[in-house]
Design an enzyme around this catalytic site. Structure first.
Site, PDB file in Angstrom:
ATOM      1  CE  LYS A  76      -8.115  -0.966   8.910  1.00 32.91           C
ATOM      2  NZ  LYS A  76      -7.463   0.129   8.150  1.00 32.91           N
ATOM      3  CB  SER A 151      -4.086  -1.637   7.345  1.00 29.00           C
ATOM      4  OG  SER A 151      -4.841  -0.458   7.476  1.00 29.00           O
ATOM      5  CB  SER A 175      -4.866   1.538   5.216  1.00 27.59           C
ATOM      6  OG  SER A 175      -3.582   1.353   5.742  1.00 27.59           O
TER       7      SER A 175
END
Length: 463
Positions: A76, A151, A175
């Site tokens: 990520k 996210s 997220s």
């Protein structure tokens, strides 16, 4: 070549270990898929050359093969990897190339995985949608006019579209679970302290933990096993814990499962449950009741949540390393949160931390009579790009809460949770299972039962 994206994480890892496919072949295959589906915005950075070099260097399977040897994964874009652009989804870090890797990247390297690059994330991971000003938005593969949530939006898209067999991710207020539920894959948020390299113990309020996204419950559990086995001695798990994926296969017997559609955001705003989300919850109740479990209403009545969580969220933004004079380089929501966070007094912040601790204890106490608690994963269906009103921070925050009102309180309470699709009627619709502290195995067992009852998950059209 065999359609490797159909195999899933565990099967692909076994094929690599057995020599049925080589790291070079697997890397080439998934890089080609990443390129073919670039329009989905899953990746913020693709490191094709570095991935090919690592794949070639791995050679043939060693006698003792690490669990993810040769498996293509990605970081990520909040996880620093030495020598790789790490922008945190922000124009303020457009040219940032770290010289040291974060512990989570090192854990994945030690597991034998190959990084294909960085999956996209909103600016500093602050929002539940992945639409940035530094790159293309992450799109729902089922309907690309819609956003993918956040996210960990890029990670979820990459898994849903078969660009990766699974993906490491992080979750500070939903997220992992929000994007996983948005695009119809499995999202696993572990207990606070379970993953040493992403324990949450060093984040404001203990909110943000590392976890996993995969197409199946077993693959999500396998990746969590790898993350939780990292060589850092500061997790709260007991020494000698069995692997989570193995424990999840143990039949638990009859369980008492609470069911609730109550959200702690209800005191502050109008929360409405979409008909599809209600149908998915009803289906999960039907399946779990049919398996002999006792399901009943969880009469949970949380209070005082909204102000406490907003204070914690502002405080977390206050630490972002962008000085006040450069806030014009960040997005309106980010600038708003940073300014609000830096204006907080010490007294208000300490009051919020105390309120969060009280909320954690009250929630665990309220759920103590249940082995697990079942909620909707999201309140609303996937929304069109732009719906979250990025230029109006307060409206944006309200819409995020209305979209995913069952996520952030789990982080405050430090509990494990997993989202799993239970219906596919044009688009997958998920539910959430919340466990006791350290109770990942049990909720994964229940999620796997829901998964089997649903049947094979189809691929999005055109994928």
């Amino acid at each position: 070549m065999t359609d490797l994206h159909e195999l899933g994480l565990r099967t692909l890892a076994a094929a690599l270990r057995d020599g049925d496919v080589t790291p070079v072949e697997a890397t080439a295959y998934f890089l080609a898929r990443v390129e073919a589906h670039e329009r989905l915005g899953a990746f913020a950075e693709v490191t094709a050359d570095a991935a090919r070099e690592r794949a070639a260097a791995l050679g043939t399977p060693p006698t003792e093969t690490p669990p993810l040897w040769g498996v293509p994964l990605a970081d990520k874009d909040l996880t620093a990897r030495a020598g790789v652009p790490t922008r945190y989804g922000s124009r303020a870090f457009a040219d940032h190339v770290p010289d040291r890797s974060d512990p989570l990247a090192k854990v994945l390297d030690d597991s034998g995985a190959i990084s294909l690059g960085k999956t996209s994330t909103p600016e500093f991971g602050l929002t539940g949608f992945t639409e940035t000003r530094i790159g293309p938005p992450a799109r729902d593969p089922w309907d690309p006019v819609n956003g993918a949530g956040g996210s960990s939006g890029g990670a979820a898209v990459a898994v849903a579209a078969g660009l990766l067999p699974a993906a490491p991710a992080s979750d500070g207020g939903g997220s992992i679970r929000i994007p996983a539920a948005t695009v119809g894959v499995v999202g696993l948020k572990p207990s606070r302290g379970r993953v040493p390299a992403g324990s949450g113990l060093d984040s404001p309020g203990g909110l943000a933990v590392a976890g996993s996204i995969a197409r199946t419950v077993d693959d999500a559990a396998m990746l969590l096993d790898v993350l939780a086995a990292g060589p850092y001695p500061y997790a709260t798990r007991a020494t000698g814990d069995s692997q989570i994926s193995e424990a999840a296969r143990v039949l638990p017997g009859q369980l008492r499962i609470g069911v609730t559609t109550t959200s702690p955001w209800q005191e502050a705003m109008d929360i409405r449950l979409d008909a599809a989300a209600r149908s998915a919850l009803d289906e999960a109740v039907r399946v779990l009741s049919g398996a002999g479990h006792e399901l009943e209403d969880a009469s949970w009545r949380p209070t005082g949540y909204a102000d406490m969580f907003m204070t914690l969220w502002r405080a977390s933004a206050a630490r972002i390393p962008v000085p006040d004079e450069r806030l014009d380089e960040v997005e309106p929501v980010t600038a708003w949160l940073i300014r609000e966070g830096r204006a907080l007094t010490a007294g208000r912040l300490l009051d919020a931390y105390a309120a969060a601790t009280a909320f954690e204890r009250a929630t665990i106490t309220a759920f103590d009579g249940f082995d697990a608690v079942l909620t909707p994963a999201l309140a609303l269906p996937p929304q069109p790009l732009g719906w979250f009103a990025q230029d109006d921070p307060e409206l944006s925050f309200m819409r995020q809460c209305q979209y995913a009102p069952y996520s952030s309180f789990v982080n405050v309470a430090g509990l494990p949770a997993v989202t799993v699709p239970v219906l596919v009627e044009g688009h997958p619709v998920s539910v959430q299972l919340i466990g006791r502290p350290g109770g990942e195995a049990l909720i994964l067992h229940l999620a796997a039962h829901l998964e089997r009852s649903r049947g094979s998950l189809p691929w999005p059209p055109g994928i």
